[in-house]
Design a protein around this motif. Structure first.
Motif, PDB file in Angstrom:
ATOM      1  N   VAL A 173     -28.377 -18.277  -3.277  1.00 17.66           N
ATOM      2  CA  VAL A 173     -27.587 -17.121  -3.691  1.00 17.66           C
ATOM      3  C   VAL A 173     -26.117 -17.473  -3.519  1.00 17.66           C
ATOM      4  N   HIS A 174     -25.325 -17.130  -4.520  1.00 18.14           N
ATOM      5  CA  HIS A 174     -23.874 -17.299  -4.480  1.00 18.14           C
ATOM      6  C   HIS A 174     -23.265 -15.979  -4.030  1.00 18.14           C
ATOM      7  N   MET A 175     -22.308 -16.029  -3.104  1.00 21.35           N
ATOM      8  CA  MET A 175     -21.559 -14.838  -2.697  1.00 21.35           C
ATOM      9  C   MET A 175     -20.078 -15.192  -2.686  1.00 21.35           C
ATOM     10  N   ASP A 176     -19.261 -14.268  -3.217  1.00 21.09           N
ATOM     11  CA  ASP A 176     -17.816 -14.481  -3.181  1.00 21.09           C
ATOM     12  C   ASP A 176     -17.094 -13.157  -2.984  1.00 21.09           C
ATOM     13  N   CYS A 177     -15.786 -13.241  -2.724  1.00 15.42           N
ATOM     14  CA  CYS A 177     -14.990 -12.031  -2.482  1.00 15.42           C
ATOM     15  C   CYS A 177     -14.168 -11.645  -3.699  1.00 15.42           C
ATOM     16  N   GLY A 178     -14.571 -12.088  -4.875  1.00 14.02           N
ATOM     17  CA  GLY A 178     -13.890 -11.703  -6.108  1.00 14.02           C
ATOM     18  C   GLY A 178     -14.261 -10.301  -6.513  1.00 14.02           C
ATOM     19  N   PRO A 179     -14.017  -9.946  -7.759  1.00 13.49           N
ATOM     20  CA  PRO A 179     -14.393  -8.629  -8.246  1.00 13.49           C
ATOM     21  C   PRO A 179     -15.893  -8.370  -8.041  1.00 13.49           C
ATOM     22  N   VAL A 180     -16.245  -7.126  -7.814  1.00 16.51           N
ATOM     23  CA  VAL A 180     -17.651  -6.767  -7.617  1.00 16.51           C
ATOM     24  C   VAL A 180     -18.397  -6.954  -8.932  1.00 16.51           C
ATOM     25  N   ARG A 181     -19.425  -7.812  -8.899  1.00 15.96           N
ATOM     26  CA  ARG A 181     -20.256  -8.104 -10.062  1.00 15.96           C
ATOM     27  C   ARG A 181     -21.505  -8.806  -9.575  1.00 15.96           C
ATOM     28  N   SER A 182     -22.527  -8.848 -10.415  1.00 19.70           N
ATOM     29  CA  SER A 182     -23.754  -9.558 -10.048  1.00 19.70           C
ATOM     30  C   SER A 182     -24.359 -10.170 -11.309  1.00 19.70           C
ATOM     31  N   TRP A 183     -25.141 -11.235 -11.099  1.00 16.85           N
ATOM     32  CA  TRP A 183     -25.763 -11.934 -12.219  1.00 16.85           C
ATOM     33  C   TRP A 183     -26.961 -12.733 -11.719  1.00 16.85           C
ATOM     34  N   GLY A 184     -27.710 -13.254 -12.658  1.00 11.23           N
ATOM     35  CA  GLY A 184     -28.823 -14.144 -12.362  1.00 11.23           C
ATOM     36  C   GLY A 184     -30.171 -13.456 -12.350  1.00 11.23           C
ATOM     37  N   ASN A 210      -8.688 -23.135   3.552  1.00 10.25           N
ATOM     38  CA  ASN A 210      -8.916 -21.924   4.340  1.00 10.25           C
ATOM     39  C   ASN A 210      -9.896 -21.029   3.595  1.00 10.25           C
ATOM     40  N   ILE A 211     -10.976 -20.668   4.273  1.00  4.28           N
ATOM     41  CA  ILE A 211     -11.968 -19.772   3.679  1.00  4.28           C
ATOM     42  C   ILE A 211     -11.473 -18.345   3.843  1.00  4.28           C
ATOM     43  N   ASP A 212     -11.495 -17.604   2.774  1.00  2.08           N
ATOM     44  CA  ASP A 212     -11.035 -16.216   2.767  1.00  2.08           C
ATOM     45  C   ASP A 212     -11.905 -15.405   3.730  1.00  2.08           C
ATOM     46  N   THR A 213     -11.265 -14.684   4.638  1.00  2.00           N
ATOM     47  CA  THR A 213     -12.015 -13.901   5.627  1.00  2.00           C
ATOM     48  C   THR A 213     -12.883 -12.836   4.976  1.00  2.00           C
ATOM     49  N   ARG A 214     -12.508 -12.382   3.781  1.00  2.00           N
ATOM     50  CA  ARG A 214     -13.350 -11.405   3.083  1.00  2.00           C
ATOM     51  C   ARG A 214     -14.699 -12.021   2.726  1.00  2.00           C
ATOM     52  N   THR A 215     -14.696 -13.288   2.358  1.00  2.00           N
ATOM     53  CA  THR A 215     -15.956 -13.976   2.057  1.00  2.00           C
ATOM     54  C   THR A 215     -16.792 -14.103   3.320  1.00  2.00           C
ATOM     55  N   ILE A 216     -16.164 -14.486   4.421  1.00  2.00           N
ATOM     56  CA  ILE A 216     -16.894 -14.598   5.687  1.00  2.00           C
ATOM     57  C   ILE A 216     -17.520 -13.257   6.043  1.00  2.00           C
ATOM     58  N   ASP A 217     -16.769 -12.172   5.856  1.00  3.29           N
ATOM     59  CA  ASP A 217     -17.291 -10.833   6.158  1.00  3.29           C
ATOM     60  C   ASP A 217     -18.513 -10.493   5.299  1.00  3.29           C
ATOM     61  N   MET A 221     -13.304 -23.271  -5.392  1.00  2.00           N
ATOM     62  CA  MET A 221     -12.106 -24.114  -5.335  1.00  2.00           C
ATOM     63  C   MET A 221     -10.941 -23.437  -4.611  1.00  2.00           C
ATOM     64  N   ILE A 222     -11.024 -22.138  -4.376  1.00  2.00           N
ATOM     65  CA  ILE A 222      -9.950 -21.444  -3.653  1.00  2.00           C
ATOM     66  C   ILE A 222     -10.445 -20.872  -2.319  1.00  2.00           C
ATOM     67  N   GLY A 223     -11.593 -21.337  -1.874  1.00  3.15           N
ATOM     68  CA  GLY A 223     -12.112 -20.925  -0.570  1.00  3.15           C
ATOM     69  C   GLY A 223     -12.611 -19.496  -0.530  1.00  3.15           C
ATOM     70  N   GLN A 224     -13.147 -19.015  -1.655  1.00  5.14           N
ATOM     71  CA  GLN A 224     -13.608 -17.631  -1.719  1.00  5.14           C
ATOM     72  C   GLN A 224     -15.089 -17.500  -2.061  1.00  5.14           C
ATOM     73  N   ALA A 225     -15.886 -18.562  -1.891  1.00  6.22           N
ATOM     74  CA  ALA A 225     -17.298 -18.480  -2.284  1.00  6.22           C
ATOM     75  C   ALA A 225     -18.165 -19.380  -1.422  1.00  6.22           C
ATOM     76  N   ALA A 226     -19.445 -19.029  -1.393  1.00  5.61           N
ATOM     77  CA  ALA A 226     -20.443 -19.837  -0.692  1.00  5.61           C
ATOM     78  C   ALA A 226     -21.775 -19.723  -1.416  1.00  5.61           C
ATOM     79  N   ASP A 227     -22.532 -20.805  -1.416  1.00  2.00           N
ATOM     80  CA  ASP A 227     -23.902 -20.828  -1.927  1.00  2.00           C
ATOM     81  C   ASP A 227     -24.812 -21.014  -0.719  1.00  2.00           C
TER      82      ASP A 227
END
Length: 190
Positions: A178-189, A89-96, A140-146
């Motif tokens: 670009v990688h996007m996830d619903c974890g803590p707010v942070r950025s890199w790269g 299940n993909i976390d709806t926060r990531t979809i948003d 691995m927990i359905g909270q990210a997309a590239d």
């Protein structure tokens, strides 16, 4: 009970049909991204293609404050680990976050999804080939997309993701995604 569920589904389908051709604004559901909720409209939509499976998706997944469970399941299936066919299940926060970023970019083309859910086996294999793959990846927990968009640069997509303020955003310019996830707010790269 079955008839009630059936009539609810018909109502939702009718609403989906009525709104499918409209311009859609999407927004994350996080308190720190409340600015994106103002004027976001009553529906949220996500559009993606997968070069790995050849599949395309264009779906409305949220209407008037409610996630459409069937659409979220469809998104989860679309974002499966194509190597193992594993689905999470993909976390709806990531979809948003994906939908809100896409909206900010004002792009008509769908995202190209390079990676959504990854099984631990797939993640370990990718990690053995690249130091840029996290051991405890949110994939691995359905909270990210590239993702990538042909009409927008990695920097543009990255800035849109960061502007949402809803999770992690990584810029991988040399790999063009670009990688996007619903974890803590942070950025890199870079």
């Amino acid at each position: 009970m079955t008839k009630l569920m059936s009539s609810q589904s018909m109502t939702r389908r009718a609403v989906l049909g009525a709104f499918a051709a409209t311009a859609v604004a999407a927004a994350p559901t996080f308190s720190n991204a409340a600015g994106f909720l103002r004027g976001a409209g009553d529906i949220r939509r996500i559009r993606m293609t997968s070069p790995r499976t050849g599949e395309k998706m264009d779906t409305i997944y949220w209407i008037e404050g409610e996630y459409l469970h069937e659409a979220v399941r469809e998104i989860s299936l679309f974002m499966r680990d194509w190597r193992t066919d594993g689905v999470k299940n993909i976390d709806t926060r990531t979809i948003d976050i994906l939908a809100a970023s896409h909206n900010l970019l004002d792009a008509s083309e769908p995202y190209t999804l390079l990676s959504g859910y990854r099984s631990p086996k797939t993640n370990a294999m990718l990690r053995s080939r690249s130091r840029g793959v996290a051991k405890n990846s949110r994939h691995m927990i359905g909270q990210a997309a590239d993702l990538r968009l042909g009409s927008r640069s990695v920097s543009q997509i990255y800035r849109a993701g960061v502007a949402c303020g809803g999770g992690g955003v990584g810029r991988y310019s040399s790999s063009n995604f670009v990688h996007m996830d619903c974890g803590p707010v942070r950025s890199w790269g870079r």
